[in-house]
Design an enzyme around this catalytic site. Sequence first.
Site, PDB file in Angstrom:
ATOM      1  N   GLY A  11      -5.572 -61.327 -21.917  1.00  0.00           N
ATOM      2  CA  GLY A  11      -4.795 -62.337 -23.695  1.00  0.00           C
ATOM      3  C   GLY A  11      -4.933 -63.709 -23.220  1.00  0.00           C
ATOM      4  N   ARG A  72     -10.528 -57.686 -20.822  1.00  0.00           N
ATOM      5  CA  ARG A  72     -10.116 -57.033 -20.484  1.00  0.00           C
ATOM      6  C   ARG A  72     -11.469 -55.956 -19.592  1.00  0.00           C
ATOM      7  NH1 ARG A  72      -6.375 -57.627 -23.929  1.00  0.00           N
ATOM      8  NH2 ARG A  72      -4.441 -58.156 -24.147  1.00  0.00           N
ATOM      9  N   ASP A 103       1.282 -58.953 -16.575  1.00  0.00           N
ATOM     10  CA  ASP A 103       1.193 -58.884 -15.109  1.00  0.00           C
ATOM     11  C   ASP A 103       0.272 -57.682 -14.739  1.00  0.00           C
ATOM     12  OD1 ASP A 103       1.820 -57.160 -17.330  1.00  0.00           O
ATOM     13  OD2 ASP A 103       3.938 -56.434 -16.749  1.00  0.00           O
ATOM     14  N   THR A 126       1.004 -66.092 -20.672  1.00  0.00           N
ATOM     15  CA  THR A 126       1.226 -64.973 -21.919  1.00  0.00           C
ATOM     16  C   THR A 126       2.420 -65.176 -23.335  1.00  0.00           C
ATOM     17  OG1 THR A 126       1.768 -62.433 -22.707  1.00  0.00           O
ATOM     18  CG2 THR A 126       2.754 -63.428 -20.448  1.00  0.00           C
ATOM     19  N   ASP A 128       4.108 -63.351 -25.413  1.00  0.00           N
ATOM     20  CA  ASP A 128       5.008 -62.609 -24.837  1.00  0.00           C
ATOM     21  C   ASP A 128       6.190 -63.329 -24.259  1.00  0.00           C
ATOM     22  OD1 ASP A 128       3.279 -61.208 -26.442  1.00  0.00           O
ATOM     23  OD2 ASP A 128       3.319 -60.025 -24.660  1.00  0.00           O
ATOM     24  N   ASP A 130       7.158 -62.569 -21.582  1.00  0.00           N
ATOM     25  CA  ASP A 130       7.756 -60.664 -20.710  1.00  0.00           C
ATOM     26  C   ASP A 130       7.060 -60.532 -19.592  1.00  0.00           C
ATOM     27  OD1 ASP A 130       4.880 -60.287 -21.516  1.00  0.00           O
ATOM     28  OD2 ASP A 130       5.739 -58.931 -22.256  1.00  0.00           O
ATOM     29  N   ARG A 172       4.083 -57.457 -29.069  1.00  0.00           N
ATOM     30  CA  ARG A 172       4.455 -56.323 -28.267  1.00  0.00           C
ATOM     31  C   ARG A 172       6.447 -55.613 -27.907  1.00  0.00           C
ATOM     32  NH1 ARG A 172       0.156 -56.952 -23.673  1.00  0.00           N
ATOM     33  NH2 ARG A 172       1.119 -58.450 -22.790  1.00  0.00           N
TER      34      ARG A 172
HETATM   35  P1  ATP Z   1      -2.420 -59.842 -21.501  1.00  0.00           P
HETATM   36  O1  ATP Z   1      -0.461 -60.032 -21.125  1.00  0.00           O
HETATM   37  O2  ATP Z   1      -2.078 -60.549 -22.138  1.00  0.00           O
HETATM   38  O3  ATP Z   1      -2.123 -58.341 -21.679  1.00  0.00           O
HETATM   39  P2  ATP Z   1      -2.575 -58.093 -18.746  1.00  0.00           P
HETATM   40  O4  ATP Z   1      -3.118 -59.586 -17.591  1.00  0.00           O
HETATM   41  O5  ATP Z   1      -0.750 -58.051 -18.316  1.00  0.00           O
HETATM   42  O6  ATP Z   1      -1.994 -59.370 -20.137  1.00  0.00           O
HETATM   43  P3  ATP Z   1      -3.947 -56.050 -19.224  1.00  0.00           P
HETATM   44  O7  ATP Z   1      -4.789 -55.325 -20.064  1.00  0.00           O
HETATM   45  O8  ATP Z   1      -2.515 -55.621 -18.776  1.00  0.00           O
HETATM   46  O9  ATP Z   1      -3.768 -57.191 -19.418  1.00  0.00           O
HETATM   47  O10 ATP Z   1      -4.782 -56.207 -17.597  1.00  0.00           O
HETATM   48  C1  ATP Z   1      -5.957 -56.928 -17.661  1.00  0.00           C
HETATM   49  C2  ATP Z   1      -6.637 -56.801 -16.282  1.00  0.00           C
HETATM   50  O11 ATP Z   1      -6.499 -56.362 -15.449  1.00  0.00           O
HETATM   51  C3  ATP Z   1      -7.526 -55.244 -17.179  1.00  0.00           C
HETATM   52  O12 ATP Z   1      -8.210 -55.428 -18.143  1.00  0.00           O
HETATM   53  C4  ATP Z   1      -7.348 -54.577 -16.187  1.00  0.00           C
HETATM   54  O13 ATP Z   1      -8.914 -55.161 -15.971  1.00  0.00           O
HETATM   55  C5  ATP Z   1      -6.433 -55.630 -14.497  1.00  0.00           C
HETATM   56  N1  ATP Z   1      -5.839 -54.381 -13.892  1.00  0.00           N
HETATM   57  C6  ATP Z   1      -4.573 -54.305 -14.922  1.00  0.00           C
HETATM   58  N2  ATP Z   1      -3.856 -53.559 -14.098  1.00  0.00           N
HETATM   59  C7  ATP Z   1      -4.838 -52.943 -13.098  1.00  0.00           C
HETATM   60  C8  ATP Z   1      -4.918 -52.235 -11.950  1.00  0.00           C
HETATM   61  N3  ATP Z   1      -3.330 -51.022 -12.178  1.00  0.00           N
HETATM   62  N4  ATP Z   1      -5.172 -51.661 -10.924  1.00  0.00           N
HETATM   63  C9  ATP Z   1      -6.661 -52.349 -11.156  1.00  0.00           C
HETATM   64  N5  ATP Z   1      -6.865 -53.663 -12.710  1.00  0.00           N
HETATM   65  C10 ATP Z   1      -6.127 -53.970 -13.484  1.00  0.00           C
END
Ligand code: ATP
Length: 318
Positions: A11, A72, A103, A126, A128, A130, A172
């Site tokens: 995000g 993503r 994360d 983020t 959030d 979190d 969330r």
């Molecule tokens: P937000 O909290 O804003 O959603 P985020 O970084 O936690 O941010 P995610 O959608 O969980 O968002 O992860 C972003 C991208 O990171 C995913 O689309 C994917 O490409 C990569 N990713 C997440 N988990 C993994 C994993 N276990 N292995 C490889 N790539 C990953």
Amino acid sequence: MRNIAILCSGGDVSGMNPALKRFVEYAKEKELTPYFIYDGFEGLIDNKIKAARYSDVSGIITRGGTKIGSARSERFKQAEFRLIAKKNLDALEIDMLLVLGGDGSFKGLDLFYKEHKVKFCGIPSTIDNDINGTDYCLGVDSALNIIKTSIDAIRDTASSFSRAFVVETMGRDSGYLALITHLTSGSELCLIPEREYNLADYEEEFKHQMKNGRRYFLVIAAEGIEQNSQDIADWFEEKIGIEARVSVLGHIQRGGNPSVKDRLMAYKFIVNAIDGLLDGQNDSVICYDRFGFNFKSIEEVTSTKKVLDSELLGYVKS
Ligand code: ATP
């Protein structure tokens, strides 16, 4: 000259653009060549990587979102696409990455580092708030200020029409935005996933307040609670006898002009992250806590769910 790249993943938040500006400036100060990777891991796989110039970041400090896009990427979860990503970086001799994300993004990068030894530093971003191990994530303050402005406006109409307003905030499964908003907006009720509640417990008190002249109620409800916001509004109509409306703030919370705090935190996160990479941090997240800025492992940041500050939680009447 060494080469360093930055991307945004997950995000978007308000504060990413000030971070991109500082990234270009500070990389050049450190005699590194800065690169932008457009559209997150998708762009890394599709080779949307370009040298970043001062002109790319001129005027962006006032803008929410991210000029280089975020995404993503399902493909990045697969080893074959991470190998393509590595080849794209090798072709430009980029061996250091900064990632503004959450994360999930950090887990992906950890895997990437273990497979291909591309050094990276994650910058928690983020609204959030979190992410475990850091008290602050980029974008939180701007989001809180947007919510503040929205609620101040809702209060005007709630008081004029004598209504209860249930204002739903993002987050969330985290109640952080709702909790801080409750404590700083003078709302009557705060409903968050971290705290069990039963609306019936408030019935007598709220009716009493109505009899004594209360004209409106403001309720801050986190999106992660089990009850639907409309059900809470219905409860006010049926049990308290006041007309009620729901206002879901939604994505406006993520955009808008970055606050002073987010501009400053973006500045500091970038400086600390680049310094850390140059000092030998290979696979970590730059966190901010009561000791200041420090680097934490991906394991520490991603393995445990962040819990809300007990002092803040203690301020909420049950
Ligand atoms: P937000 O909290 O804003 O959603 P985020 O970084 O936690 O941010 P995610 O959608 O969980 O968002 O992860 C972003 C991208 O990171 C995913 O689309 C994917 O490409 C990569 N990713 C997440 N988990 C993994 C994993 N276990 N292995 C490889 N790539 C990953």
